[in-house]
Write a protein that holds these residues in place. Sequence first.
Motif, short mmCIF file in Angstrom:
data_model
loop_
_atom_site.label_atom_id
_atom_site.label_comp_id
_atom_site.label_asym_id
_atom_site.label_seq_id
_atom_site.Cartn_x
_atom_site.Cartn_y
_atom_site.Cartn_z
N GLU A 197 1.03 -1.14 0.39
CA GLU A 197 0.02 -0.07 0.15
C GLU A 197 1.23 1.31 0.23
O GLU A 197 1.99 1.44 0.38
CB GLU A 197 -0.90 -0.08 1.28
CG GLU A 197 -1.86 -0.96 1.50
CD GLU A 197 -2.50 -0.72 2.07
OE1 GLU A 197 -2.62 0.28 3.02
OE2 GLU A 197 -2.60 -2.25 2.80
N CYS A 198 0.42 2.30 -0.78
CA CYS A 198 0.89 3.34 -0.43
C CYS A 198 -0.58 4.63 -0.11
O CYS A 198 -1.38 4.56 -0.06
CB CYS A 198 1.63 4.24 -1.26
SG CYS A 198 0.75 3.84 -3.14
N SER A 199 0.25 6.31 0.38
CA SER A 199 -1.23 6.79 0.57
C SER A 199 -0.61 8.14 -0.58
O SER A 199 0.84 8.02 -0.31
CB SER A 199 -0.80 7.89 2.15
OG SER A 199 -1.45 6.52 2.65
N VAL A 200 -1.87 7.89 -1.54
CA VAL A 200 -1.59 9.58 -2.35
C VAL A 200 -2.08 10.88 -2.35
O VAL A 200 -3.30 10.91 -1.73
CB VAL A 200 -1.71 8.08 -3.71
CG1 VAL A 200 -1.97 9.78 -4.80
CG2 VAL A 200 -0.87 7.71 -3.87
N PHE A 201 -1.67 11.25 -1.76
CA PHE A 201 -2.56 12.62 -1.68
C PHE A 201 -2.70 13.83 -2.57
O PHE A 201 -2.36 14.05 -3.66
CB PHE A 201 -1.73 13.38 -0.28
CG PHE A 201 -1.73 12.77 0.95
CD1 PHE A 201 -2.77 12.45 1.83
CD2 PHE A 201 -0.69 12.43 1.37
CE1 PHE A 201 -3.02 11.79 3.09
CE2 PHE A 201 -0.61 11.35 2.06
CZ PHE A 201 -1.17 11.17 2.86
N VAL A 202 -3.85 14.27 -2.66
CA VAL A 202 -4.13 15.30 -3.58
C VAL A 202 -4.79 16.52 -3.04
O VAL A 202 -5.68 16.51 -2.38
CB VAL A 202 -5.42 15.01 -4.27
CG1 VAL A 202 -5.83 15.44 -5.83
CG2 VAL A 202 -4.55 13.61 -5.37
N LEU A 203 -4.19 18.08 -4.02
CA LEU A 203 -5.08 19.27 -3.65
C LEU A 203 -5.96 19.36 -4.72
O LEU A 203 -4.88 19.61 -5.73
CB LEU A 203 -3.74 19.84 -2.99
CG LEU A 203 -4.04 21.18 -2.41
CD1 LEU A 203 -4.64 21.40 -1.34
CD2 LEU A 203 -3.31 22.08 -1.98
N THR A 204 -6.91 19.69 -4.63
CA THR A 204 -7.64 20.04 -5.81
C THR A 204 -8.41 21.42 -4.89
O THR A 204 -9.09 21.21 -4.02
CB THR A 204 -9.16 19.17 -5.71
OG1 THR A 204 -9.61 19.56 -7.61
CG2 THR A 204 -9.45 18.66 -4.82
N ASP A 205 -9.33 21.53 -6.18
CA ASP A 205 -10.61 22.84 -5.81
C ASP A 205 -11.48 22.55 -6.96
O ASP A 205 -12.50 23.32 -6.83
CB ASP A 205 -9.86 24.56 -6.81
CG ASP A 205 -9.08 23.96 -7.90
OD1 ASP A 205 -9.59 23.11 -8.85
OD2 ASP A 205 -9.15 25.22 -9.03
N GLY A 206 -11.85 21.22 -6.68
CA GLY A 206 -12.62 20.49 -7.15
C GLY A 206 -12.48 20.78 -9.04
O GLY A 206 -13.57 19.56 -9.98
N ILE A 207 -11.38 21.49 -9.59
CA ILE A 207 -11.61 21.61 -10.97
C ILE A 207 -10.08 20.82 -11.36
O ILE A 207 -9.77 20.07 -11.75
CB ILE A 207 -11.73 22.41 -11.29
CG1 ILE A 207 -13.42 22.91 -11.42
CG2 ILE A 207 -11.55 23.04 -13.37
CD1 ILE A 207 -14.19 24.79 -11.46
#
Length: 424
Positions: A197-207
């Motif tokens: 397993e690994c942890s993927v982090f995303v920062l988004t404004d919804g678009i």
Amino acid sequence: MKLLLLGSGGREHALGWKIAQSPLIEQLYIAPGNVGTQTLGQNIAIDPCDFTALKEFCCKNEVTVVVVGPEAPLVQGVYDSFKADDSTKHITVIGPSKKGAQLEGSKEFAKAFMQKYNIPTAKYKSITQNNIEEGFEFLESLKAPYVLKADGLCAGKGVLILDSLDEAKSELQEMLSGRFGQASTTVVIEEFLSGIECSVFVLTDGIDYKILPVAKDYKRIGEGDTGLNTGGMGSISPVHFADEVFMEKVRTRIVEPTVHGIQKENIDYLGFIFVGVISVDNEPMVIEYNVRMGDPETESVMLRIKSDLVELFQGIQDGTLQDKKLVEDQRHAACVVMVSGGYPEEFKNGYEITGTESTNPDTLVFHSGTKSQGETILTNGGRVLAVSSYGKTMQEALNNSYQKAKEINFKDKYFRTDLGFDLK
């Protein structure tokens, strides 16, 4: 910019450490914060779920951005509360709406979302008291081990992995009968996936979105990933198997469809998405979503972001996230969590902690379960400190953290010494 950070753990200390470095920050407030965060800004004695008090504070102190650390205020609708109020609707809340927070708050919602948008995940079935016989039949169709997940939030304790079919059936009945209260009135049965397993982090404004440095965390209390699950015993970043080829699969098969699905569902989503990814024969599949940064992964990931994090928040605020650059530090980072003896079961608080000051510029000590009594720092939780370090290699980063962990003392301290054993 005046910014309010919500939360009180190691994750929030690490976020605060990164936020405080930004020249865009005029004043950082942390509610309620901890012993460590008080050196970065001003701790405010407000519960992160007391939305009325939070809004009053933000208006009075001209706060323009609120960053939400823990999941509870998100699931309870802090974003919606700010947006529905004329006095606070101008404030940017970095965190999804209550509807978006269901990606973490409801396992059933998350699995249905993944299925709808063709995001690779394990086969599943949602079970209540009304269709428990279907649950038994679904369990019989699966191979051991069997995975049972309480639908709602259980502070990381609502997942059971069982080797025996009879035990799985018995536990399903127990869960539906209120073992986890309201959280397990619906139980999701899942096919077990075998892989790393690994942890993927995303920062988004919804678009638009930015994929942050990938990490791997270690949940079990014992060496070699044995014993009970915890909130997390440490983390490492980067993760060697999450290479460019693997991450392009993650981006196209998981991240893109997730953000697209958020748009199609008309979900207000400004903030972090955590994707728990498992590599099954080098193919990424989703185990779960969280709607905030993970802990203790944040304590490694923040070290590996070279860019100004607040500038990325500003991009979310004014719709220019796609124009912002995310630069990663090429060094390795490793976090070792120091816990109270007995954790995750019974443990005692109130022991004096010494040796937390770091003389190595490559090592940071983030506070989690601590409190101050005059000049003295005392233990005040199961996970007490998160020691995070840089290194040219994973092992060097770990060695730096282990060295500091040995120098820190409190009664019955414990930390794992084998982190990264499965990445060598």
